[in-house]
Design an enzyme around this catalytic site. Sequence first.
Site, PDB file in Angstrom:
ATOM      1  CE  LYS A 185      -7.999 -86.541  50.682  1.00 58.99           C
ATOM      2  NZ  LYS A 185      -6.899 -86.132  49.576  1.00 58.99           N
ATOM      3  CD  GLU A 260      -9.534 -95.306  35.964  1.00 55.13           C
ATOM      4  OE1 GLU A 260      -8.471 -96.048  35.959  1.00 55.13           O
ATOM      5  OE2 GLU A 260      -9.433 -93.863  35.688  1.00 55.13           O
ATOM      6  CB  CYS A 294      -4.703 -96.051  35.049  1.00 55.03           C
ATOM      7  SG  CYS A 294      -4.769 -95.189  36.516  1.00 55.03           S
ATOM      8  CD  GLU A 391      -0.642 -99.023  37.783  1.00 55.70           C
ATOM      9  OE1 GLU A 391      -1.168 -98.107  36.977  1.00 55.70           O
ATOM     10  OE2 GLU A 391      -0.982 -99.037  38.942  1.00 55.70           O
TER      11      GLU A 391
HETATM   12  C1  SIN Z   1      -6.079 -92.718  33.481  1.00 62.17           C
HETATM   13  O1  SIN Z   1      -4.870 -93.328  33.143  1.00 62.17           O
HETATM   14  O2  SIN Z   1      -6.605 -92.913  34.589  1.00 62.17           O
HETATM   15  C2  SIN Z   1      -6.788 -91.953  32.666  1.00 62.17           C
HETATM   16  C3  SIN Z   1      -6.546 -91.736  31.178  1.00 62.17           C
HETATM   17  C4  SIN Z   1      -7.502 -91.248  30.297  1.00 62.17           C
HETATM   18  O3  SIN Z   1      -8.500 -90.797  30.464  1.00 62.17           O
HETATM   19  O4  SIN Z   1      -7.142 -91.380  28.999  1.00 62.17           O
END
Ligand code: SIN
Length: 487
Positions: A185, A260, A294, A391
């Site tokens: 998805k 994650e 992230c 964030e």
């Molecule tokens: C992410 O920020 O979710 C992934 C970053 C990465 O794999 O380097």
Amino acid sequence: MVEKVREFTLIDLENIKLFINGEWVTAASNSTFSLINPSTGETVAEIPRAGQKEAQQAIEAANKAFPQWAKLTAYDRADYLLKLRDLMLEHVEELASIMSIEMGKAYTEAVGEVKYASSFLSWYAEEGRRIYGETIPASATNKRLFVIKQPVGVIAAITPWNFPLAMMTRKLGPALAAGCTGVVKPASQSPLSALAFAKLVEKAGIPKGVVNIVAGATKEISDEIFENPIIKKISFTGSTEVGKTLVEKSAPQLKKLSLELGGHAPFIIFEDADLEKAAVGALASKFRNAGQTCVCANRIYVHETVKDEFIKIFVEKVKSLKVGNSLDSSVQIGPLVNEEGLKKVEEHVADAQEKGAVLLYGGKPYNENGYFYQPTVLDNVTKDMKIMTEETFGPVAPLTSFTRDDEVVFEANDTVYGLAAYLYTTNIDRAIRVTESLNFGVIGLNDAIPGVAQAPFGGMNHSGYGREGGHQGIRDYLEEKYISLSL
Ligand code: SIN
């Protein structure tokens, strides 16, 4: 210059379809949603809006395909994965252009993401050949004890828009290598990359139903994923807020879940750091994908004795970043993904300035058509500012200073998140001491871009659980079965 292909070979923008059971289909409801190019505000394509019905069909197709796929040898599955990797690399420019127009990643960076995404396929093709079991010494002479590993079954991957291909292959690579089949998805802001990838799945000759892609009504699709007993494992990359609701949804059937989630990365520059290297690193970490990752540096702590010098080097580099249409290969900063993303950045900068932050560079939206924001540097940020705890997901670098190691370690760890942290130092004792004290799943030690296919990636605390990448990343797609044989 914006000159990249609009005539794609992997997708037809006038006629986008979902990929279920090896067939290209529309949504039964005939409803669609518009995909907007964040660089221009123009509609790129109408995407069929899949719902519960399509999700169910996709899950059933994956279930039907599972026994045959699981029965293949790891060597056969590796051949398919390597073929898929080769096809991704053959189509790197097209995949990068598609990604760029749908979610705004700067083209050159998107090329890098396609290659990064393909590396998960080749790495897990190899890792699949190393799914070893165990023999265990028995305590009786007539017994023999073994552990074998088998695929968990049908899985679902719920993927984010900020890395439309890499986060998908980071899940699908180990899943397919382990012998699982599944449903993807993709985020509603980036369905085209996933559907173009599906075309390559078809070209690679991967049997029907092994991979299914359903874009559309997020709640309906995800409810089906969590309620359908066929699904045995779900991997989600996205916000902490959504992650928490998924934990609740996974409980009734005790579905395996890996998450994650968000992060709030500290980036620490000690007085003994190589400041040029630290500035290059801070730039790469902070402005990658226009600050929408992230693992982006969210709080930059610079030792008070080197702060002025660091600022001089860093701000010069920030000034040199080119902002513009993401398809232009000379551009480094594309737009934010949508208006909501832009508003959040504006709100964080305004809040910081109201509370006393000093604007060193940028600080405004960039142009009227797309959702652009100037690369921005703020100094003297303090803990009461939103930017220091939430964030921002935008190209804004907040700087502050510190004096002692224990003080900066305390500040760095003072967050509910625990995904990534960075430190720059040339003192090996300090490097080890501080690294061991930081409560984060990924540490960049004099390194701003630590993510690679062969290493485990994931967070602690509110950044989620489970690891993707590395030999750890295949564990959740396997069940361990203990066999006791009496002779
Ligand atoms: C992410 O920020 O979710 C992934 C970053 C990465 O794999 O380097």
